[in-house]
Design a protein around this motif. Structure first.
Motif, PDB file in Angstrom:
ATOM      1  N   ALA A   1      -1.554 -12.114  61.562  1.00 31.05           N
ATOM      2  CA  ALA A   1      -0.330 -13.158  61.728  1.00 31.05           C
ATOM      3  C   ALA A   1      -0.272 -13.588  59.895  1.00 31.05           C
ATOM      4  O   ALA A   1       1.078 -13.579  59.307  1.00 31.05           O
ATOM      5  N   SER A   2      -0.983 -13.243  58.591  1.00 33.30           N
ATOM      6  CA  SER A   2      -1.175 -14.373  57.119  1.00 33.30           C
ATOM      7  C   SER A   2      -0.501 -13.216  56.668  1.00 33.30           C
ATOM      8  O   SER A   2      -1.205 -11.958  56.818  1.00 33.30           O
TER       9      SER A   2
ATOM     10  N   ARG B   1       4.082 -13.173  55.765  1.00 27.62           N
ATOM     11  CA  ARG B   1       4.125 -13.940  57.064  1.00 27.62           C
ATOM     12  C   ARG B   1       4.838 -15.048  56.484  1.00 27.62           C
ATOM     13  O   ARG B   1       4.279 -15.525  55.536  1.00 27.62           O
TER      14      ARG B   1
ATOM     15  N   TYR C   1       5.925 -18.449  56.726  1.00 23.53           N
ATOM     16  CA  TYR C   1       5.770 -19.788  57.300  1.00 23.53           C
ATOM     17  C   TYR C   1       6.498 -21.387  57.307  1.00 23.53           C
ATOM     18  O   TYR C   1       7.018 -21.760  56.122  1.00 23.53           O
TER      19      TYR C   1
ATOM     20  N   PHE D   1      10.479 -23.793  67.602  1.00 22.48           N
ATOM     21  CA  PHE D   1       9.337 -24.864  67.548  1.00 22.48           C
ATOM     22  C   PHE D   1       8.815 -26.051  67.284  1.00 22.48           C
ATOM     23  O   PHE D   1      10.130 -26.629  67.690  1.00 22.48           O
TER      24      PHE D   1
ATOM     25  N   HIS E   1       2.657 -19.077  67.286  1.00 18.81           N
ATOM     26  CA  HIS E   1       4.114 -19.013  66.271  1.00 18.81           C
ATOM     27  C   HIS E   1       5.459 -19.797  65.873  1.00 18.81           C
ATOM     28  O   HIS E   1       5.632 -19.957  65.180  1.00 18.81           O
ATOM     29  N   LYS E   2       5.420 -20.278  67.287  1.00 20.65           N
ATOM     30  CA  LYS E   2       5.980 -21.491  67.528  1.00 20.65           C
ATOM     31  C   LYS E   2       5.311 -23.469  67.668  1.00 20.65           C
ATOM     32  O   LYS E   2       5.616 -23.428  67.330  1.00 20.65           O
TER      33      LYS E   2
ATOM     34  N   ARG F   1      -3.081 -19.987  59.010  1.00 17.70           N
ATOM     35  CA  ARG F   1      -3.532 -18.613  59.090  1.00 17.70           C
ATOM     36  C   ARG F   1      -4.435 -18.129  59.603  1.00 17.70           C
ATOM     37  O   ARG F   1      -3.889 -16.994  60.881  1.00 17.70           O
TER      38      ARG F   1
ATOM     39  N   GLY G   1      -2.891 -18.052  63.339  1.00 16.41           N
ATOM     40  CA  GLY G   1      -1.258 -16.722  63.299  1.00 16.41           C
ATOM     41  C   GLY G   1      -0.563 -18.739  64.212  1.00 16.41           C
ATOM     42  O   GLY G   1       0.890 -17.858  64.995  1.00 16.41           O
TER      43      GLY G   1
ATOM     44  N   GLY H   1       2.548 -21.313  63.596  1.00 11.61           N
ATOM     45  CA  GLY H   1       3.834 -21.863  62.932  1.00 11.61           C
ATOM     46  C   GLY H   1       4.098 -21.654  61.630  1.00 11.61           C
ATOM     47  O   GLY H   1       5.357 -22.164  60.453  1.00 11.61           O
TER      48      GLY H   1
END
Length: 444
Positions: A34-35, A39, A41, A277, A322-323, A412, A415, A417
């Motif tokens: 996810a980094s 991505r 952020y 989030f 991710h949230k 990172r 993963g 948010g």
């Protein structure tokens, strides 16, 4: 959030990946994929309403120190809830400060656009400066944060019934999203603050469990908070649709570390469906009112609260990674009268350390000066991911750029948010901590 000693909380498990997550260099990303540059952020900073006074920290300072261009969100702290269960503002000492929010005129030197406010304009103060900041940074979002430690008093009452929830949410949207401010001389009026706020941050401390001394809480708060989140989502979406708005209004919440507080007040799977989030409490794990020194924001801590334990607690209850936005302190907790020798950590103390604004609580910019004074020694727990200063008598536990680099690496790797900071006025004049977080989240 702050203005508080957030509760003494339950035990968090230590992660097995201590060494890799705290390595000094940021090589390849960890698992999850996810980094990296693809991505995006969240970088969420709290701007305090009262910081414009003693600290003389203005919205314009976010432009001057380079933070505005690095942030994705500013949470404005705070909006209050009335005993009648509505969002409100005014000039009520200790309860509301319309003067700071939208009445106070700023001169050219303290204005984001370099133009002095006029007596006739309907919007001045912090709200107008936030509007000007957004004009310079079109991608920046501003959310009104409701509650906080001191102003969560009436949240439980406002959320108690379907009718009270509907009225509460409608009042908040009317005041902050539609921008219908109370008239105060030439300031305020219908639509005066329209477009300033892009959403709402719920900072109820805490549904279902004790917060500040005068804050009401009930066993049914957990159910009612879930329904309150749903009501906010429903009304925000309906208003966006009525305006044919291309992007939705955002809805977020600040949430606790302690598993007991999570379970008492948060139906995690259900609220995460409606929230964009949540920002995790990543600090005040221990506070200066306690009889012994302790870490306040460790990344890992065996048998104690930690950032990793907080993340695990929320993920185990169904929150998607991710949230989850990691909270990071731009301040330190301090003790004085520390005895017992050694590096001072875990030792008895006589009380909170003297400080600039509030005993036991000091801004990073002041702690950086102490670290460079030659009087204090910087200590680090490299496995635990935290730092402290100690001069033989006084100890301050805090996050510096090295600690924040480890924490952004964790964001990172896992993963998450993004990162949240309390609060922006505690950073240095050149935005050292904000820059450290921004760079850390860009590494890959």
């Amino acid at each position: 959030m702050r203005r508080s000693m957030l509760g003494r909380l339950a035990v968090a498990a230590c992660s097995l990946s201590l060494l890799t997550a705290f390595a000094p260099a940021a090589g390849a990303d960890g698992g999850g994929g996810a980094s990296g540059p693809a991505r995006s952020y969240k970088k969420v900073g709290y701007f305090t309403q009262w910081g414009v006074y003693g600290r003389d920290f203005q919205v314009q300072d976010l432009e001057a120190n380079g933070s505005a261009g690095k942030l994705t969100h500013i949470n404005y702290a705070f909006g209050n809830v009335s005993p009648q269960g509505t969002c409100f503002t005014g000039n009520v000492p200790g309860e509301a400060d319309a003067w700071a929010d939208y009445v106070r005129p700023l001169d050219a030197a303290n204005s984001v656009d370099g133009v002095a406010d006029t007596p006739e304009q309907p919007l001045a103060g912090n709200f107008n400066q936030l509007r000007e900041l957004k004009a310079k940074h079109p991608g920046l979002k501003v959310l009104i944060s409701l509650g906080g430690w001191s102003w969560s008093t009436h949240f439980s009452d406002a959320a108690l019934t379907p009718a009270s929830r509907k009225a509460f949410v409608a009042s908040c949207i009317d005041l902050y999203i539609k921008g219908n401010l109370p008239q105060d001389g030439s300031r305020g009026g219908a639509g005066a603050a329209a477009g300033v706020f892009d959403g709402i941050d719920l900072d109820w401390e805490w549904p279902g469990s004790a917060g500040d001394a005068d804050t009401t809480f009930r066993p049914e708060d957990k159910r009612n908070f879930t329904e309150l989140v749903k009501e906010f989502r429903t009304q925000l979406d309906a208003y966006a649709k009525s305006r044919r708005k291309k992007t939705k209004y955002e809805l977020t919440a600040f949430v606790p570390t302690a598993p007991a507080k999570i379970d008492a007040g948060f139906d995690v799977r259900r609220i995460m469906r409606d929230l964009d989030f949540v920002t995790l409490q990543g600090y005040d794990f221990h506070v200066s009112g306690e009889p012994k020194t302790a870490q306040q924001s460790a990344l890992y801590a065996r048998g104690d609260f930690s950032v990793d334990g907080t993340v695990d607690a929320w993920r185990l209850r169904g929150a998607p990674a991710h949230k989850l936005v990691m909270g990071m302190p731009f301040y330190g907790q301090g003790w004085t009268g520390v005895s017992g020798g050694g590096d001072g950590m875990g030792q008895p103390a006589t009380g909170p350390a003297p400080a600039t604004w509030s005993a036991g609580y000091e801004d990073y910019k002041a702690l950086k000066t102490l670290a460079g004074s030659g009087t204090y020694q910087v200590h680090r727990d490299r496995l635990g991911g935290h730092a402290w200063l100690f001069d033989g008598t006084t100890l301050w536990t805090y996050d510096d750029p090295q600690v924040l680099r480890a924490k952004t690496g964790y964001v990172r790797e896992h993963g998450l948010g993004g990162a949240m900071f309390w609060s922006l006025d505690a950073d240095t004049a050149d935005g050292e901590l904000m820059t450290a977080v921004d760079r850390g989240l860009r590494e890959h």
